[in-house]
Design an enzyme around this catalytic site. Sequence first.
Site, PDB file in Angstrom:
ATOM      1  N   TYR A   1      -6.192   2.455   2.711  1.00  0.00           N
ATOM      2  CA  TYR A   1      -6.624   1.949   1.354  1.00  0.00           C
ATOM      3  C   TYR A   1      -7.636   1.002   1.002  1.00  0.00           C
ATOM      4  O   TYR A   1      -7.862  -0.130   1.707  1.00  0.00           O
ATOM      5  CB  TYR A   1      -5.253   1.739   1.405  1.00  0.00           C
ATOM      6  CG  TYR A   1      -4.396   0.370  -0.556  1.00  0.00           C
ATOM      7  CD1 TYR A   1      -4.526   0.976  -1.347  1.00  0.00           C
ATOM      8  CD2 TYR A   1      -5.485  -0.865  -0.678  1.00  0.00           C
ATOM      9  CE1 TYR A   1      -4.402   0.421  -2.319  1.00  0.00           C
ATOM     10  CE2 TYR A   1      -5.509  -1.816  -2.230  1.00  0.00           C
ATOM     11  CZ  TYR A   1      -4.636  -1.044  -2.988  1.00  0.00           C
ATOM     12  OH  TYR A   1      -4.804  -1.279  -3.773  1.00  0.00           O
TER      13      TYR A   1
ATOM     14  N   HIS B   1     -18.071  36.378 -31.196  1.00  0.00           N
ATOM     15  CA  HIS B   1     -19.053  35.759 -31.893  1.00  0.00           C
ATOM     16  C   HIS B   1     -18.640  34.539 -32.760  1.00  0.00           C
ATOM     17  O   HIS B   1     -19.521  34.572 -34.345  1.00  0.00           O
ATOM     18  CB  HIS B   1     -20.120  35.821 -32.267  1.00  0.00           C
ATOM     19  CG  HIS B   1     -20.794  37.380 -30.630  1.00  0.00           C
ATOM     20  ND1 HIS B   1     -21.789  36.620 -30.035  1.00  0.00           N
ATOM     21  CD2 HIS B   1     -20.129  38.237 -30.388  1.00  0.00           C
ATOM     22  CE1 HIS B   1     -21.701  37.437 -28.883  1.00  0.00           C
ATOM     23  NE2 HIS B   1     -21.073  38.326 -29.402  1.00  0.00           N
TER      24      HIS B   1
ATOM     25  N   LYS C   1      -7.636  16.827 -51.682  1.00  0.00           N
ATOM     26  CA  LYS C   1      -8.200  17.127 -50.232  1.00  0.00           C
ATOM     27  C   LYS C   1      -6.529  17.274 -49.574  1.00  0.00           C
ATOM     28  O   LYS C   1      -6.266  15.666 -49.824  1.00  0.00           O
ATOM     29  CB  LYS C   1      -9.070  16.323 -49.170  1.00  0.00           C
ATOM     30  CG  LYS C   1     -10.454  16.157 -49.985  1.00  0.00           C
ATOM     31  CD  LYS C   1     -11.736  17.936 -49.298  1.00  0.00           C
ATOM     32  CE  LYS C   1     -11.024  17.472 -48.030  1.00  0.00           C
ATOM     33  NZ  LYS C   1     -12.633  16.202 -46.837  1.00  0.00           N
TER      34      LYS C   1
ATOM     35  N   GLN D   1      -6.238   0.667  -7.317  1.00  0.00           N
ATOM     36  CA  GLN D   1      -6.058   0.159  -8.480  1.00  0.00           C
ATOM     37  C   GLN D   1      -6.135   0.474  -9.387  1.00  0.00           C
ATOM     38  O   GLN D   1      -5.234   0.239 -10.824  1.00  0.00           O
ATOM     39  CB  GLN D   1      -6.046  -2.169  -8.199  1.00  0.00           C
ATOM     40  CG  GLN D   1      -5.353  -2.517  -9.499  1.00  0.00           C
ATOM     41  CD  GLN D   1      -5.422  -3.716  -8.721  1.00  0.00           C
ATOM     42  OE1 GLN D   1      -4.355  -3.857  -8.213  1.00  0.00           O
ATOM     43  NE2 GLN D   1      -5.933  -4.671  -9.475  1.00  0.00           N
TER      44      GLN D   1
ATOM     45  N   ASN E   1       1.176  -1.325   0.302  1.00  0.00           N
ATOM     46  CA  ASN E   1       0.058   0.232   0.241  1.00  0.00           C
ATOM     47  C   ASN E   1       0.699   1.187  -0.422  1.00  0.00           C
ATOM     48  O   ASN E   1       0.605   2.263  -0.441  1.00  0.00           O
ATOM     49  CB  ASN E   1      -0.740  -0.268   1.013  1.00  0.00           C
ATOM     50  CG  ASN E   1      -1.782  -0.733   0.956  1.00  0.00           C
ATOM     51  OD1 ASN E   1      -2.044  -2.170  -0.309  1.00  0.00           O
ATOM     52  ND2 ASN E   1      -2.776  -1.518   2.258  1.00  0.00           N
TER      53      ASN E   1
ATOM     54  N   SER F   1      -7.717  12.639 -48.509  1.00  0.00           N
ATOM     55  CA  SER F   1      -8.853  11.420 -48.575  1.00  0.00           C
ATOM     56  C   SER F   1      -8.433  10.441 -49.974  1.00  0.00           C
ATOM     57  O   SER F   1      -8.080  10.830 -50.662  1.00  0.00           O
ATOM     58  CB  SER F   1     -10.170  12.801 -49.561  1.00  0.00           C
ATOM     59  OG  SER F   1     -10.784  12.043 -49.303  1.00  0.00           O
TER      60      SER F   1
ATOM     61  N   GLU G   1      -6.960  18.286 -35.584  1.00  0.00           N
ATOM     62  CA  GLU G   1      -8.541  17.738 -35.488  1.00  0.00           C
ATOM     63  C   GLU G   1      -8.313  16.694 -34.074  1.00  0.00           C
ATOM     64  O   GLU G   1      -9.327  16.620 -33.279  1.00  0.00           O
ATOM     65  CB  GLU G   1      -9.246  17.242 -36.823  1.00  0.00           C
ATOM     66  CG  GLU G   1      -9.844  18.169 -37.927  1.00  0.00           C
ATOM     67  CD  GLU G   1      -9.991  17.739 -38.748  1.00  0.00           C
ATOM     68  OE1 GLU G   1     -10.615  16.762 -39.078  1.00  0.00           O
ATOM     69  OE2 GLU G   1      -8.660  17.015 -40.126  1.00  0.00           O
TER      70      GLU G   1
HETATM   71  N1  ARG Z   1      -1.853  -3.289  -7.725  1.00  0.00           N
HETATM   72  C1  ARG Z   1      -1.955  -2.443  -5.969  1.00  0.00           C
HETATM   73  C2  ARG Z   1      -2.428  -1.117  -6.355  1.00  0.00           C
HETATM   74  O1  ARG Z   1      -2.350  -1.030  -7.572  1.00  0.00           O
HETATM   75  C3  ARG Z   1      -1.146  -2.552  -5.404  1.00  0.00           C
HETATM   76  C4  ARG Z   1      -1.056  -2.525  -3.858  1.00  0.00           C
HETATM   77  C5  ARG Z   1      -1.824  -3.123  -3.045  1.00  0.00           C
HETATM   78  N2  ARG Z   1      -2.229  -3.275  -1.811  1.00  0.00           N
HETATM   79  C6  ARG Z   1      -3.341  -5.012  -1.595  1.00  0.00           C
HETATM   80  N3  ARG Z   1      -3.819  -4.524  -0.114  1.00  0.00           N
HETATM   81  N4  ARG Z   1      -3.426  -5.606  -2.086  1.00  0.00           N
HETATM   82  O2  ARG Z   1      -3.155  -0.561  -5.860  1.00  0.00           O
END
Ligand code: ARG
Length: 465
Positions: A320, A159, A286, A325, A113, A280, A293
Amino acid sequence: MSIDQKPWGGRFNEDTDAFVELFTASIKFDHRLYKHDIRCSIAHAKMLSSVGIISDSDRSSIVSGLEQINKEIDDGVIEWDLKLEDIHMNIESKLINKIGEAGKKLHTARSRNDQIATDIRLYLRDEIDEILGLMRELIEALLIQAKDNCDTIMPGYTHLQAAQPITFGHHLLAWVEMLLRDHERLINCRKRVNVMPLGSAALAGTTFNIDRKMVAEELGFQAIGENSLDSVSDRDFIIEFCSTASLTMMHFSRWSEELVLWTSQQFNFVDLPDRFSTGSSIMPQKKNPDVPELIRGKTGRVYGHLLSLLTLMKSQPLAYNKDNQEDKEPLFDCIDTLRNVLIALNGLIPAIEPKKENMRKAANAGYLTATDLADYLVRKDLPFRDAHEIVGKIVAYAIEKNSALDEISLDELKNFSPAIEQSVFEILSIDGSVATRDHFGGTSPGQVKAAIDRINERLARVTVD
Ligand code: ARG
């Protein structure tokens, strides 16, 4: 891979479902972070040995093992294993295969994490630096075009109706101002990216006596995350990046729209080089402005990523969550899109060839100096509203006669206001009109040159840290 081979397999009794493995894996896209993941691990290992958590010899085998893995990935000889889920576990498992027992110690006092949060920040910081460089290159290219065209006259629009004569240099400097703000916003965003989560571990910090300051210095972070819960879960720095990228793309879509208009037969103001245009398959005549674009079109995907990231983070409880992810693919695509668009513009802008005669002709048509005539009457002591009324009548007369304002004789003009004298012809010309808009921020050639000097001074003062 059976469950007991997974780094987290200890408490599980059955193998992971094959579809779940596919569904939860991020290695398909997060392998892009390998360099930053390895840098982060090397800094962590050095710190672990410096505070006595691992031995110096373990540290040196970890560091050299990781360096070898880095090289193997560079050389493309590594295969990613989907069953190992993500970049962190892929690299860790390769390290253990390579150096044995010492490799198993690397994950002490950290979690995936804080690792992923640190990896993305390191990665994004590098990408921001590259993007800032490309933006600066583009600003410089625009300044050169603006200087070359400080006295090229074209119609200015409101405009999308021709309104008053302006200089093409002044128009390009309006683009520069947009980009200067984007550049500044990105430098500002970088400050909040440059904060280190590592040491927050899974969410609550670690029981080991880690030295976060040492790791931050090693990785070049300006600050250390103050709160472990926030550090592992915060992704607002990504949203902030995508939001500045969205603003930049919004600006580029405006420029692109103008380029598309200007290359049309109706405007015919600029020529884009053949190498930046396409043809084109059915209409042989063209020459299409595909690059602007596409830039205009790509704006949509960047906005889309911003919205998906905002939605991704909405309502997430601390700390987390696996939801996070999903931050990577939108971020990566935002970065790739913005970078490619900048590369395209850096090729395109210096190659734009203004068709000065056509611009001038357009500025001469359509009574664009009517406001100058009203201002002239005000200087002859008429209230502006009366002057506006009189000039409106002169324009109606000119339309009826199918002539330009400066083609009407002095006697005819005097019929509308006796205050009009011979001197009026100086201000009725488009050159006179732009020359007299000679104040700070105005369109006169002298002001365009002065603005370019000021921008160069501003650029010289910009610092990124
Ligand atoms: N692949 C995970 C992400 O991108 C990494 C962290 C994962 N942690 C966990 N406790 N599963 O967030």
